[in-house]
Design a protein around this motif. Structure first.
Motif, PDB file in Angstrom:
ATOM      1  N   ALA A 147      16.172  23.290 -52.112  1.00  0.00           N
ATOM      2  CA  ALA A 147      17.626  23.392 -52.264  1.00  0.00           C
ATOM      3  C   ALA A 147      18.015  24.645 -53.043  1.00  0.00           C
ATOM      4  O   ALA A 147      19.141  25.114 -52.953  1.00  0.00           O
ATOM      5  N   GLU A 148      17.068  25.205 -53.806  1.00  0.00           N
ATOM      6  CA  GLU A 148      17.350  26.379 -54.641  1.00  0.00           C
ATOM      7  C   GLU A 148      16.972  27.707 -54.004  1.00  0.00           C
ATOM      8  O   GLU A 148      17.429  28.761 -54.434  1.00  0.00           O
ATOM      9  N   GLY A 149      16.107  27.695 -52.987  1.00  0.00           N
ATOM     10  CA  GLY A 149      15.681  28.951 -52.388  1.00  0.00           C
ATOM     11  C   GLY A 149      14.507  28.755 -51.440  1.00  0.00           C
ATOM     12  O   GLY A 149      14.169  27.635 -51.066  1.00  0.00           O
ATOM     13  N   PHE A 150      13.838  29.849 -51.092  1.00  0.00           N
ATOM     14  CA  PHE A 150      12.712  29.816 -50.157  1.00  0.00           C
ATOM     15  C   PHE A 150      11.909  31.100 -50.302  1.00  0.00           C
ATOM     16  O   PHE A 150      12.257  31.980 -51.088  1.00  0.00           O
ATOM     17  N   VAL A 151      10.847  31.202 -49.532  1.00  0.00           N
ATOM     18  CA  VAL A 151       9.992  32.394 -49.527  1.00  0.00           C
ATOM     19  C   VAL A 151       9.976  32.974 -48.118  1.00  0.00           C
ATOM     20  O   VAL A 151       9.715  32.254 -47.148  1.00  0.00           O
ATOM     21  N   ILE A 152      10.270  34.272 -47.999  1.00  0.00           N
ATOM     22  CA  ILE A 152      10.127  34.979 -46.725  1.00  0.00           C
ATOM     23  C   ILE A 152       8.667  35.415 -46.626  1.00  0.00           C
ATOM     24  O   ILE A 152       8.129  36.022 -47.562  1.00  0.00           O
ATOM     25  N   VAL A 153       8.043  35.125 -45.483  1.00  0.00           N
ATOM     26  CA  VAL A 153       6.649  35.505 -45.254  1.00  0.00           C
ATOM     27  C   VAL A 153       6.596  36.465 -44.066  1.00  0.00           C
ATOM     28  O   VAL A 153       7.064  36.138 -42.980  1.00  0.00           O
ATOM     29  N   PHE A 154       6.041  37.647 -44.310  1.00  0.00           N
ATOM     30  CA  PHE A 154       5.844  38.633 -43.245  1.00  0.00           C
ATOM     31  C   PHE A 154       4.347  38.838 -43.084  1.00  0.00           C
ATOM     32  O   PHE A 154       3.634  39.050 -44.066  1.00  0.00           O
ATOM     33  N   ARG A 155       3.866  38.778 -41.830  1.00  0.00           N
ATOM     34  CA  ARG A 155       2.445  38.967 -41.550  1.00  0.00           C
ATOM     35  C   ARG A 155       2.260  39.969 -40.420  1.00  0.00           C
ATOM     36  O   ARG A 155       3.065  40.030 -39.496  1.00  0.00           O
ATOM     37  N   THR A 156       1.162  40.713 -40.512  1.00  0.00           N
ATOM     38  CA  THR A 156       0.721  41.556 -39.413  1.00  0.00           C
ATOM     39  C   THR A 156      -0.796  41.523 -39.390  1.00  0.00           C
ATOM     40  O   THR A 156      -1.434  41.009 -40.322  1.00  0.00           O
ATOM     41  N   TRP A 157      -1.404  42.078 -38.338  1.00  0.00           N
ATOM     42  CA  TRP A 157      -2.854  42.014 -38.212  1.00  0.00           C
ATOM     43  C   TRP A 157      -3.323  43.127 -37.289  1.00  0.00           C
ATOM     44  O   TRP A 157      -2.522  43.890 -36.748  1.00  0.00           O
ATOM     45  N   GLY A 158      -4.627  43.214 -37.140  1.00  0.00           N
ATOM     46  CA  GLY A 158      -5.216  44.240 -36.279  1.00  0.00           C
ATOM     47  C   GLY A 158      -4.975  45.628 -36.842  1.00  0.00           C
ATOM     48  O   GLY A 158      -4.977  45.839 -38.050  1.00  0.00           O
ATOM     49  N   ASP A 159      -4.727  46.589 -35.952  1.00  0.00           N
ATOM     50  CA  ASP A 159      -4.513  47.977 -36.380  1.00  0.00           C
ATOM     51  C   ASP A 159      -3.030  48.337 -36.496  1.00  0.00           C
ATOM     52  O   ASP A 159      -2.679  49.507 -36.630  1.00  0.00           O
ATOM     53  N   THR A 160      -2.161  47.337 -36.466  1.00  0.00           N
ATOM     54  CA  THR A 160      -0.719  47.588 -36.574  1.00  0.00           C
ATOM     55  C   THR A 160      -0.400  48.269 -37.894  1.00  0.00           C
ATOM     56  O   THR A 160      -0.880  47.872 -38.950  1.00  0.00           O
ATOM     57  N   ARG A 161       0.425  49.315 -37.823  1.00  0.00           N
ATOM     58  CA  ARG A 161       0.855  50.046 -39.022  1.00  0.00           C
ATOM     59  C   ARG A 161       2.363  49.883 -39.157  1.00  0.00           C
ATOM     60  O   ARG A 161       3.124  50.369 -38.325  1.00  0.00           O
ATOM     61  N   VAL A 162       2.778  49.210 -40.220  1.00  0.00           N
ATOM     62  CA  VAL A 162       4.198  48.940 -40.448  1.00  0.00           C
ATOM     63  C   VAL A 162       4.661  49.775 -41.638  1.00  0.00           C
ATOM     64  O   VAL A 162       4.156  49.625 -42.746  1.00  0.00           O
ATOM     65  N   ALA A 163       5.620  50.647 -41.396  1.00  0.00           N
ATOM     66  CA  ALA A 163       6.132  51.514 -42.456  1.00  0.00           C
ATOM     67  C   ALA A 163       7.087  50.768 -43.375  1.00  0.00           C
ATOM     68  O   ALA A 163       6.989  50.856 -44.595  1.00  0.00           O
ATOM     69  N   ARG A 164       8.030  50.035 -42.785  1.00  0.00           N
ATOM     70  CA  ARG A 164       9.004  49.287 -43.595  1.00  0.00           C
ATOM     71  C   ARG A 164       9.648  48.190 -42.766  1.00  0.00           C
ATOM     72  O   ARG A 164       9.703  48.271 -41.545  1.00  0.00           O
ATOM     73  N   VAL A 165      10.152  47.195 -43.502  1.00  0.00           N
ATOM     74  CA  VAL A 165      10.770  46.032 -42.868  1.00  0.00           C
ATOM     75  C   VAL A 165      11.951  45.566 -43.701  1.00  0.00           C
ATOM     76  O   VAL A 165      11.878  45.536 -44.935  1.00  0.00           O
TER      77      VAL A 165
END
Length: 116
Positions: A79-97
């Motif tokens: 009721a007070e909040g939550f957690v955002i979970v971001f996942r990636t795998w392999g050779d993926t290159r993520v600069a920003r989200v």
């Protein structure tokens, strides 16, 4: 289906830059294999019960030379909040989200009585 007994429904929403790993050589940009990032979101006002939470990508900057793989979700919703979970795998290159989120649930009102 989640049904609310209250006629008072609250909607909370927000936007959060989860990371900018290309700036400092972070793991999402330079790493390989399974990678996960978690960010806590606290609602400005608590809901009466656990709300329904939706998380989506509003900006995703990736390297074009690798496969785009990602998963984004809400975890540990209270009721007070939550957690955002971001996942990636392999050779993926993520600069920003950047993630946008929306929470909908029953909320308190100043006219409510708390009878003990």
């Amino acid at each position: 289906m989640k049904k609310y007994s209250s006629t008072r429904i609250g909607v909370a929403q927000g936007s959060l830059v989860l990371f900018s790993d290309y700036l400092d050589g972070g793991a999402m940009w330079t790493g390989e294999g399974p990678r996960e990032l978690r960010r806590v979101v606290v609602f400005d006002e608590a809901f009466r019960d656990i709300p329904a939470v939706q998380v989506s990508l509003s900006m995703w900057d990736i390297d074009q030379k690798h496969n785009p793989r990602m998963d984004i979700s809400a975890d540990m919703v209270t009721a007070e909040g939550f957690v955002i979970v971001f996942r990636t795998w392999g050779d993926t290159r993520v600069a920003r989200v950047r993630a946008d989120w929306l929470a909908i649930g029953g909320c308190a009102h100043e006219d409510d009585w708390d009878v003990v």
